[in-house]
Write a protein that holds these residues in place. Structure first.
Motif, PDB file in Angstrom:
ATOM      1  N   ASN A 130       0.859  -1.186   0.000  1.00  0.00           N
ATOM      2  CA  ASN A 130       0.000   0.000   0.000  1.00  0.00           C
ATOM      3  C   ASN A 130       0.895   1.236   0.000  1.00  0.00           C
ATOM      4  O   ASN A 130       1.222   1.794   1.041  1.00  0.00           O
ATOM      5  N   ASN A 131       1.281   1.637  -1.189  1.00  0.00           N
ATOM      6  CA  ASN A 131       2.315   2.659  -1.362  1.00  0.00           C
ATOM      7  C   ASN A 131       1.774   4.026  -1.781  1.00  0.00           C
ATOM      8  O   ASN A 131       2.333   5.053  -1.413  1.00  0.00           O
ATOM      9  N   ARG A 173       1.994 -11.079   2.765  1.00  0.00           N
ATOM     10  CA  ARG A 173       2.506  -9.911   3.479  1.00  0.00           C
ATOM     11  C   ARG A 173       1.813  -8.646   2.975  1.00  0.00           C
ATOM     12  O   ARG A 173       1.723  -8.423   1.768  1.00  0.00           O
ATOM     13  N   ILE A 174       1.343  -7.834   3.921  1.00  0.00           N
ATOM     14  CA  ILE A 174       0.811  -6.513   3.599  1.00  0.00           C
ATOM     15  C   ILE A 174       1.792  -5.475   4.124  1.00  0.00           C
ATOM     16  O   ILE A 174       2.223  -5.544   5.282  1.00  0.00           O
ATOM     17  N   VAL A 175       2.154  -4.534   3.271  1.00  0.00           N
ATOM     18  CA  VAL A 175       3.119  -3.495   3.624  1.00  0.00           C
ATOM     19  C   VAL A 175       2.452  -2.139   3.415  1.00  0.00           C
ATOM     20  O   VAL A 175       2.042  -1.819   2.299  1.00  0.00           O
ATOM     21  N   SER A 176       2.323  -1.356   4.475  1.00  0.00           N
ATOM     22  CA  SER A 176       1.682  -0.052   4.377  1.00  0.00           C
ATOM     23  C   SER A 176       2.716   1.057   4.576  1.00  0.00           C
ATOM     24  O   SER A 176       3.386   1.110   5.608  1.00  0.00           O
ATOM     25  N   VAL A 177       2.814   1.920   3.573  1.00  0.00           N
ATOM     26  CA  VAL A 177       3.781   3.014   3.627  1.00  0.00           C
ATOM     27  C   VAL A 177       3.183   4.165   4.437  1.00  0.00           C
ATOM     28  O   VAL A 177       2.264   4.843   3.993  1.00  0.00           O
ATOM     29  N   PHE A 202      -7.359  11.385   4.030  1.00  0.00           N
ATOM     30  CA  PHE A 202      -7.757  10.216   4.817  1.00  0.00           C
ATOM     31  C   PHE A 202      -8.415   9.177   3.912  1.00  0.00           C
ATOM     32  O   PHE A 202      -8.170   7.969   4.043  1.00  0.00           O
ATOM     33  N   ALA A 203      -9.229   9.645   2.980  1.00  0.00           N
ATOM     34  CA  ALA A 203      -9.916   8.738   2.067  1.00  0.00           C
ATOM     35  C   ALA A 203      -8.938   7.989   1.178  1.00  0.00           C
ATOM     36  O   ALA A 203      -9.090   6.776   0.930  1.00  0.00           O
ATOM     37  N   THR A 204      -7.917   8.685   0.694  1.00  0.00           N
ATOM     38  CA  THR A 204      -6.941   8.064  -0.205  1.00  0.00           C
ATOM     39  C   THR A 204      -5.938   7.202   0.554  1.00  0.00           C
ATOM     40  O   THR A 204      -5.759   6.020   0.267  1.00  0.00           O
ATOM     41  N   ASN A 205      -5.292   7.826   1.528  1.00  0.00           N
ATOM     42  CA  ASN A 205      -4.169   7.160   2.194  1.00  0.00           C
ATOM     43  C   ASN A 205      -4.601   6.003   3.082  1.00  0.00           C
ATOM     44  O   ASN A 205      -3.900   4.996   3.171  1.00  0.00           O
ATOM     45  N   HIS A 206      -5.743   6.152   3.746  1.00  0.00           N
ATOM     46  CA  HIS A 206      -6.198   5.070   4.627  1.00  0.00           C
ATOM     47  C   HIS A 206      -7.386   4.292   4.074  1.00  0.00           C
ATOM     48  O   HIS A 206      -7.283   3.090   3.834  1.00  0.00           O
ATOM     49  N   LEU A 207      -8.516   4.968   3.870  1.00  0.00           N
ATOM     50  CA  LEU A 207      -9.732   4.225   3.536  1.00  0.00           C
ATOM     51  C   LEU A 207      -9.608   3.457   2.225  1.00  0.00           C
ATOM     52  O   LEU A 207     -10.105   2.328   2.111  1.00  0.00           O
ATOM     53  N   GLY A 208      -8.948   4.046   1.222  1.00  0.00           N
ATOM     54  CA  GLY A 208      -8.775   3.341  -0.041  1.00  0.00           C
ATOM     55  C   GLY A 208      -7.969   2.069   0.120  1.00  0.00           C
ATOM     56  O   GLY A 208      -8.339   1.000  -0.392  1.00  0.00           O
ATOM     57  N   HIS A 209      -6.869   2.163   0.843  1.00  0.00           N
ATOM     58  CA  HIS A 209      -6.040   0.979   1.057  1.00  0.00           C
ATOM     59  C   HIS A 209      -6.723  -0.029   1.988  1.00  0.00           C
ATOM     60  O   HIS A 209      -6.574  -1.237   1.806  1.00  0.00           O
TER      61      HIS A 209
END
Length: 302
Positions: free
Chosen positions: A106-107, A151-155, A126-133
């Motif tokens: 999730n980059n 593996r899930i990787v969140s930037v 918030f919608a893009t960076n968190h809710l979308g991912h």
């Protein structure tokens, strides 16, 4: 529990942390893979993984994919459209996925932009960076579980130190809008997602971690004016190749196999933030009660 460390550092590159790793047969999705550090995350392709670049600009994605195929000799590099702030676009991407998914990076993200709202009224960062991912990970859960060891990787970002999640007014409907507070809140949410996913999805063999990539000069800073960037010259900047290293470490390295629910920076688990420096991880970003609360709220929204 002792802090998790590796031989890699601030200066290590993505190619270095994945050197000698064989990802043949593994499938990866990288959001925002057409620009910034997303372009450097697909050394995963050089290690033999099938890589799908999930991007808004598919033309740019196709150019990056062509370059990757040429440079790595791996023809299994694909491009698919996604708009993370659009629930239907996220659902369509997830619905189109077939078979197991071993790595989700999730980059993609936006930073410090003027107040913008989605049609639902959500604050756009918030919608893009968190809710979308979040919605993407939920939609791909079956594929991740089918992998057996996904593996899930969140930037995230050190900017998470700017703000906890303000549950009483996440979308700035009553408090004055501050672009950096909004960005920081969304980056804290990225970490809290990893904390809760680590707990909820452990039985499916899914691990989830978040990270600070470091300071990299990319188009991410396009909304930051020159005055705000004064004083940045002394910041310990990274190249995009260095900035992608911690993402690739968490996505592919056997050194962190089984590690979950953590926040990394400079290729090592972050130390607690002391309040004296803009580094480390805030206590609130690892709070299990906040992580559960955010998950339940996000489920209702997406």
């Amino acid at each position: 529990m002792s802090r998790i460390t590796t031989p890699f550092t601030h200066d290590s590159t993505a190619a270095e942390v994945v050197a000698g790793v064989d990802l043949s047969g593994r499938r990866a999705v990288v959001t925002g893979g057409a620009s910034g550090i997303g372009v450097e995350t697909p050394p995963l392709a050089a290690a033999g993984a099938e890589v799908t670049l999930a991007v808004r600009n598919t033309a740019a994605g196709e150019r990056v994919a062509a370059q990757l195929i040429e440079s790595t000799g791996n023809s299994n590099v694909f491009v698919a459209p996604i708009e993370l702030a659009d629930r239907e676009s996220v659902r369509a991407f997830a619905a189109s996925w077939d078979g197991p998914l071993h790595i989700l990076v999730n980059n993609a993200g936006v930073m410090a932009e003027p107040l913008t709202r989605t049609p639902e009224g959500w604050e756009h960062q918030f919608a893009t960076n968190h809710l979308g991912h979040f919605g993407l990970a939920l939609g791909l859960y079956d594929a991740l579980a089918a992998a057996g060891d996904a593996r899930i990787v969140s930037v995230s970002s050190s900017a998470h130190l700017r703000s906890d999640v303000h549950f009483d007014d996440i979308h700035f409907e009553r408090r004055p809008y501050d672009e950096w507070a909004a960005y920081g809140q969304s980056k804290t949410a990225n970490i809290l997602f990893a904390v809760e996913a680590a707990k909820r999805w452990a039985d499916a063999g899914i691990v989830a971690n978040a990270l600070m990539p470091g300071g990299i000069r990319t188009a991410l800073q396009r909304h930051v004016d020159a005055e705000a960037q004064e004083g940045w010259d002394n910041f310990p900047w990274k190249t995009p190749e260095q900035g992608a290293s911690t993402s690739v470490l968490l996505a592919a390295s056997p050194l962190v196999a089984g590690v979950t629910g953590k926040y990394f920076e400079d290729n090592n688990e972050a130390v607690p933030n002391t309040g004296e420096e803009f580094s480390g991880v805030a206590k609130y970003a690892l709070d299990p009660e906040s992580a559960t609360r955010l998950w339940e709220l996000s489920e209702k929204l997406v």
